[in-house]
Design a protein around this motif. Structure first.
Motif, PDB file in Angstrom:
ATOM      1  N   ASP A   1       3.855 -23.359  18.194  1.00 25.86           N
ATOM      2  CA  ASP A   1       4.245 -22.854  16.882  1.00 25.86           C
ATOM      3  C   ASP A   1       3.435 -21.609  16.534  1.00 25.86           C
ATOM      4  O   ASP A   1       3.985 -20.603  16.061  1.00 25.86           O
ATOM      5  CB  ASP A   1       4.034 -23.948  15.832  1.00 25.86           C
ATOM      6  CG  ASP A   1       4.854 -23.696  14.576  1.00 25.86           C
ATOM      7  OD1 ASP A   1       6.088 -23.600  14.684  1.00 25.86           O
ATOM      8  OD2 ASP A   1       4.251 -23.573  13.496  1.00 25.86           O
ATOM      9  N   LYS A   2       2.143 -21.661  16.807  1.00 27.99           N
ATOM     10  CA  LYS A   2       1.284 -20.501  16.544  1.00 27.99           C
ATOM     11  C   LYS A   2       1.676 -19.324  17.429  1.00 27.99           C
ATOM     12  O   LYS A   2       1.727 -18.172  16.973  1.00 27.99           O
ATOM     13  CB  LYS A   2      -0.180 -20.873  16.770  1.00 27.99           C
ATOM     14  CG  LYS A   2      -0.758 -21.804  15.721  1.00 27.99           C
ATOM     15  CD  LYS A   2      -2.167 -22.245  16.085  1.00 27.99           C
ATOM     16  CE  LYS A   2      -2.718 -23.247  15.066  1.00 27.99           C
ATOM     17  NZ  LYS A   2      -4.042 -23.780  15.492  1.00 27.99           N
ATOM     18  N   LEU A   3       1.953 -19.607  18.713  1.00 29.28           N
ATOM     19  CA  LEU A   3       2.349 -18.533  19.632  1.00 29.28           C
ATOM     20  C   LEU A   3       3.651 -17.870  19.182  1.00 29.28           C
ATOM     21  O   LEU A   3       3.783 -16.639  19.220  1.00 29.28           O
ATOM     22  CB  LEU A   3       2.516 -19.087  21.050  1.00 29.28           C
ATOM     23  CG  LEU A   3       1.235 -19.334  21.852  1.00 29.28           C
ATOM     24  CD1 LEU A   3       1.546 -20.129  23.116  1.00 29.28           C
ATOM     25  CD2 LEU A   3       0.561 -18.003  22.216  1.00 29.28           C
ATOM     26  N   THR A   4       4.615 -18.677  18.773  1.00 33.65           N
ATOM     27  CA  THR A   4       5.913 -18.144  18.354  1.00 33.65           C
ATOM     28  C   THR A   4       5.769 -17.212  17.159  1.00 33.65           C
ATOM     29  O   THR A   4       6.300 -16.091  17.152  1.00 33.65           O
ATOM     30  CB  THR A   4       6.880 -19.290  18.001  1.00 33.65           C
ATOM     31  OG1 THR A   4       7.018 -20.152  19.135  1.00 33.65           O
ATOM     32  CG2 THR A   4       8.246 -18.758  17.619  1.00 33.65           C
TER      33      THR A   4
ATOM     34  N   ASP B   1      11.136 -19.512  12.807  1.00 33.63           N
ATOM     35  CA  ASP B   1      10.714 -20.502  11.808  1.00 33.63           C
ATOM     36  C   ASP B   1      11.274 -21.897  12.067  1.00 33.63           C
ATOM     37  O   ASP B   1      11.127 -22.793  11.220  1.00 33.63           O
ATOM     38  CB  ASP B   1      11.116 -20.036  10.402  1.00 33.63           C
ATOM     39  CG  ASP B   1      10.335 -18.813   9.957  1.00 33.63           C
ATOM     40  OD1 ASP B   1       9.141 -18.701  10.329  1.00 33.63           O
ATOM     41  OD2 ASP B   1      10.907 -17.954   9.265  1.00 33.63           O
ATOM     42  N   LEU B   2      11.921 -22.088  13.219  1.00 32.20           N
ATOM     43  CA  LEU B   2      12.352 -23.445  13.570  1.00 32.20           C
ATOM     44  C   LEU B   2      11.149 -24.383  13.562  1.00 32.20           C
ATOM     45  O   LEU B   2      10.052 -24.005  13.984  1.00 32.20           O
ATOM     46  CB  LEU B   2      12.987 -23.459  14.965  1.00 32.20           C
ATOM     47  CG  LEU B   2      14.355 -22.785  15.153  1.00 32.20           C
ATOM     48  CD1 LEU B   2      14.758 -22.856  16.627  1.00 32.20           C
ATOM     49  CD2 LEU B   2      15.415 -23.446  14.287  1.00 32.20           C
ATOM     50  N   THR B   3      11.348 -25.596  13.117  1.00 34.66           N
ATOM     51  CA  THR B   3      10.279 -26.596  13.185  1.00 34.66           C
ATOM     52  C   THR B   3      10.176 -27.105  14.626  1.00 34.66           C
ATOM     53  O   THR B   3      11.121 -26.935  15.422  1.00 34.66           O
ATOM     54  CB  THR B   3      10.587 -27.780  12.264  1.00 34.66           C
ATOM     55  OG1 THR B   3      11.770 -28.439  12.758  1.00 34.66           O
ATOM     56  CG2 THR B   3      10.812 -27.318  10.830  1.00 34.66           C
ATOM     57  N   PRO B   4       9.075 -27.746  14.979  1.00 35.42           N
ATOM     58  CA  PRO B   4       9.000 -28.342  16.312  1.00 35.42           C
ATOM     59  C   PRO B   4      10.179 -29.267  16.605  1.00 35.42           C
ATOM     60  O   PRO B   4      10.743 -29.226  17.706  1.00 35.42           O
ATOM     61  CB  PRO B   4       7.675 -29.107  16.269  1.00 35.42           C
ATOM     62  CG  PRO B   4       6.824 -28.304  15.340  1.00 35.42           C
ATOM     63  CD  PRO B   4       7.779 -27.824  14.281  1.00 35.42           C
ATOM     64  N   ALA B   5      10.573 -30.069  15.620  1.00 45.63           N
ATOM     65  CA  ALA B   5      11.705 -30.988  15.826  1.00 45.63           C
ATOM     66  C   ALA B   5      12.992 -30.223  16.095  1.00 45.63           C
ATOM     67  O   ALA B   5      13.810 -30.628  16.929  1.00 45.63           O
ATOM     68  CB  ALA B   5      11.873 -31.887  14.609  1.00 45.63           C
ATOM     69  N   GLU B   6      13.176 -29.089  15.406  1.00 43.66           N
ATOM     70  CA  GLU B   6      14.379 -28.276  15.614  1.00 43.66           C
ATOM     71  C   GLU B   6      14.365 -27.610  16.989  1.00 43.66           C
ATOM     72  O   GLU B   6      15.415 -27.445  17.620  1.00 43.66           O
ATOM     73  CB  GLU B   6      14.508 -27.233  14.506  1.00 43.66           C
ATOM     74  CG  GLU B   6      14.909 -27.842  13.163  1.00 43.66           C
ATOM     75  CD  GLU B   6      14.809 -26.863  12.010  1.00 43.66           C
ATOM     76  OE1 GLU B   6      15.543 -27.043  11.012  1.00 43.66           O
ATOM     77  OE2 GLU B   6      13.981 -25.913  12.085  1.00 43.66           O
ATOM     78  N   ARG B   7      13.184 -27.238  17.471  1.00 37.53           N
ATOM     79  CA  ARG B   7      13.098 -26.670  18.831  1.00 37.53           C
ATOM     80  C   ARG B   7      13.473 -27.731  19.868  1.00 37.53           C
ATOM     81  O   ARG B   7      14.191 -27.443  20.830  1.00 37.53           O
ATOM     82  CB  ARG B   7      11.687 -26.138  19.095  1.00 37.53           C
ATOM     83  CG  ARG B   7      11.331 -24.910  18.289  1.00 37.53           C
ATOM     84  CD  ARG B   7      10.016 -24.274  18.739  1.00 37.53           C
ATOM     85  NE  ARG B   7       9.591 -23.315  17.725  1.00 37.53           N
ATOM     86  CZ  ARG B   7       8.536 -23.460  16.951  1.00 37.53           C
ATOM     87  NH1 ARG B   7       7.750 -24.520  17.085  1.00 37.53           N
ATOM     88  NH2 ARG B   7       8.231 -22.555  16.047  1.00 37.53           N
ATOM     89  N   HIS B   8      12.970 -28.931  19.686  1.00 38.86           N
ATOM     90  CA  HIS B   8      13.319 -30.010  20.618  1.00 38.86           C
ATOM     91  C   HIS B   8      14.825 -30.269  20.599  1.00 38.86           C
ATOM     92  O   HIS B   8      15.439 -30.501  21.653  1.00 38.86           O
ATOM     93  CB  HIS B   8      12.559 -31.288  20.252  1.00 38.86           C
ATOM     94  CG  HIS B   8      11.064 -31.154  20.290  1.00 38.86           C
ATOM     95  ND1 HIS B   8      10.417 -30.423  21.256  1.00 38.86           N
ATOM     96  CD2 HIS B   8      10.099 -31.666  19.485  1.00 38.86           C
ATOM     97  CE1 HIS B   8       9.100 -30.485  21.028  1.00 38.86           C
ATOM     98  NE2 HIS B   8       8.893 -31.230  19.963  1.00 38.86           N
TER      99      HIS B   8
END
Length: 567
Positions: A197-200, A440-447
């Motif tokens: 998330d930080k990298l993105t 700004d996708l959340t981790p859950a949205e990326r998965h």
């Protein structure tokens, strides 16, 4: 010089700053081309030395991430490299503005100026802080993976050491290994999510600071893309879905029949190509290296000299060990004009592919080691991967020495694996485009995005929750390139498509295939990717007919291949 004898010292940043400034001033004030050329050649020597020191620190850190000295040196490097990049940027600006640019282009080619303009689009002193933070975050990710200690059947294993169990022919044991690995990732998921998330957001911020829409344009510039665009990649992705996904799907359907499994299969079952087990090397690490020596000595005089140089100078570190970073790579030690290979042998088919794949990179670098500028020793990334992926196929006539009784299994699984890899690799690229278009996708949205792509590119994977980490769309977190080298992965897919052309040539005339390979390799990085291909008589993977043609040839071979007697 042996790798262990190569001296390392931390670069003196004050002295370096003065050296770069002095060379830049000499170039700007050069009274004639001879003086400008002398400054250019000195800058080449200085850059090669700095690169060598940082590479030595990086390699020794990956060999043992627990080594406090080199851990601290990498922390220093993470901070120092963006500063050095700023000084190099001033030099590059002076080169681009030089009244002797035409003279340089006549002697050394214009590509270094084309690439220099791209480099300048990817850097500004305004993003130095973000570059330093990015280095720190990717190092955190690498150290996290290297720290893995996974309990399994009474033992404790690193991620690499667990790999053989993930291919075990016993269904229960194989599934248990996949679950154990997945559980480690689940246990560390918050940290993995946080780092990415930080990298993105960091990369998105860098892109916007440089005036782009976000990270994607910057990411293409950072990858040095100089002959194709995002639209070309999208065209390639469409061809993969059209031609390769159906072929890969048929390969897995046949696999399900061999295993007596219902299609689609779980991640654990897809990992087992034959009921009697996947092909495995017939010897230990020393035997694999010895067969590698035989292969390269018999392949050509040039490859024989190259591989013996690697062995004699301890330029391969291939055994898995606690604290050793995951994965494998090839890099260059410029001061010594030699490559270095890092790997993690684990008793699987992959061990042999390291000796062929990574050594394919190394041979190309060794062949072009005298090129000036030294940035043209290597082509762009997709060009480099052609060397390695194609070399794997050139090793086929020597396969029996690597695999013994498993040779027939290996030949089938190697071609099948090359074909089924491309949809996966293309999915990795597609996923990253989604991520950086929507930072700004959340981790859950990326998965969820990854899980949706699995249905498009890998429909043979059963998403039933049996191995939560994978079936819930989190498996991308084990792919180092997504964290460390954004937009790199499509390069493997483009190169694999070219390597399949070499494979097709090898079925007809090995000597002719080798002539084409050397025609490609001897160019080093003196041309853009599409020109390298054209000069060697190869088709561009961006042409739909290229992928369609290799799929047709490969399907005929697979359909007619005799697997009689192999369970």
């Amino acid at each position: 010089m042996k790798f262990s004898e190569m001296p390392y010292e931390r670069p003196d940043m004050s002295a370096l700053k003065e050296q770069f400034a002095a060379l830049t001033e000499r170039l700007q004030n050069a009274p004639d081309y001879a003086a400008a050329r002398a400054a250019f050649l000195e800058e080449q020597v200085l850059n090669k030395h700095v690169d060598t020191l940082f590479t030595l620190a990086s390699v020794r850190h990956t060999i043992d991430t627990r080594d406090k000295f080199y851990d601290e040196e990498m922390e220093f490097a993470n901070s120092a490299m963006p500063q050095i990049q700023q000084w190099q940027d001033s030099w590059t600006a002076a080169m681009l503005a030089s009244p002797y640019r035409k003279n340089f282009a006549e002697e050394y080619g214009d590509l270094m100026f084309v690439n220099a303009e791209i480099e300048r689009k990817a850097f500004s002193p305004d993003i130095m802080e973000e570059l330093q933070q990015e280095n720190e975050l990717t190092q955190q990710y690498g150290k996290l993976l290297a720290s893995a200690q996974i309990p399994f059947e009474g033992g404790v294993y690193t991620l690499s050491q667990l790999s053989p169990f993930k291919n075990d022919p016993d269904d229960a044991r194989r599934l248990a290994a996949w679950k154990a690995e997945g559980q480690w990732y689940k246990d560390n998921q918050k940290q993995l999510d946080d780092i990415y998330d930080k990298l993105t957001h960091l990369r998105d911020k860098m892109g916007k600071k440089l005036g782009y829409e976000g990270y994607t344009t910057l990411g293409y510039y950072r990858m040095g893309r100089n002959c194709y665009t995002k639209a070309d990649v999208e065209k390639f992705r469409a061809a993969v879905v059209k031609y390769l996904v159906p072929l890969a799907d048929s390969i897995y359907r046949e696999q399900a029949k061999r295993l007596g499994k219902q299609y689609p299969m779980s991640f654990a079952d897809n990992a087992l190509m034959f009921r009697s087990g996947n092909p495995a090397p017939c010897g230990d690490a020393d035997a694999i290296l010895a067969q590698g020596k035989k292969f390269y000595e018999e392949l050509s005089p040039e490859t024989g000299i190259f591989f013996n140089t690697m062995l004699d100078n301890e330029l391969l570190d291939v055994l898995s060990a606690p604290g050793k970073a995951a994965g494998g790579y090839c890099t260059s030690l410029w001061d010594y004009q030699v490559p270095f290979i890092f790997a993690n042998f684990n008793g699987t088919q992959h061990d042999v592919e390291v000796v062929t794949h990574e050594a394919g990179h190394a041979f190309a670098a060794y062949t072009n080691r005298d090129r000036v500028p030294y940035s043209t020793v290597w082509p762009s990334m997709e060009g480099c991967e052609v060397h390695s992926m194609s070399m794997e196929f050139f090793a086929w006539p020597w396969a029996e020495g690597f695999f013994g009784k498993d040779t027939r299994k290996f030949l089938y699984s190697h071609l099948a694996g090359a074909l089924t890899f491309i949809p996966y690799g293309t999915m990795v690229d597609h996923f990253q485009h989604i991520v950086y278009e929507k930072p700004d996708l959340t981790p859950a949205e990326r998965h969820a995005a990854w899980k949706e792509l699995l249905g498009i590119y890998m429909p043979w994977m059963k998403l039933d929750g049996e191995i939560p980490f994978y079936s819930e769309g989190e498996g991308w977190q084990r792919q180092k390139h997504i964290y460390e080298s954004p937009f790199y992965y499509i390069d493997y897919c483009l190169a694999q498509t070219v390597s399949l052309q070499f494979w097709a040539m090898l079925q007809k005339d090995r000597a002719n295939a080798w002539e084409h390979y050397m025609a490609y390799t001897r160019q080093g990085g003196s041309r853009v990717f599409t020109e390298l291909l054209k000069n060697a008589g190869l088709d561009s993977p961006f042409e739909e007919s290229c992928l369609r043609g290799v799929c047709e040839t490969a399907k005929q071979w697979l359909d007619s291949y005799d697997l009689t007697g192999i369970e």
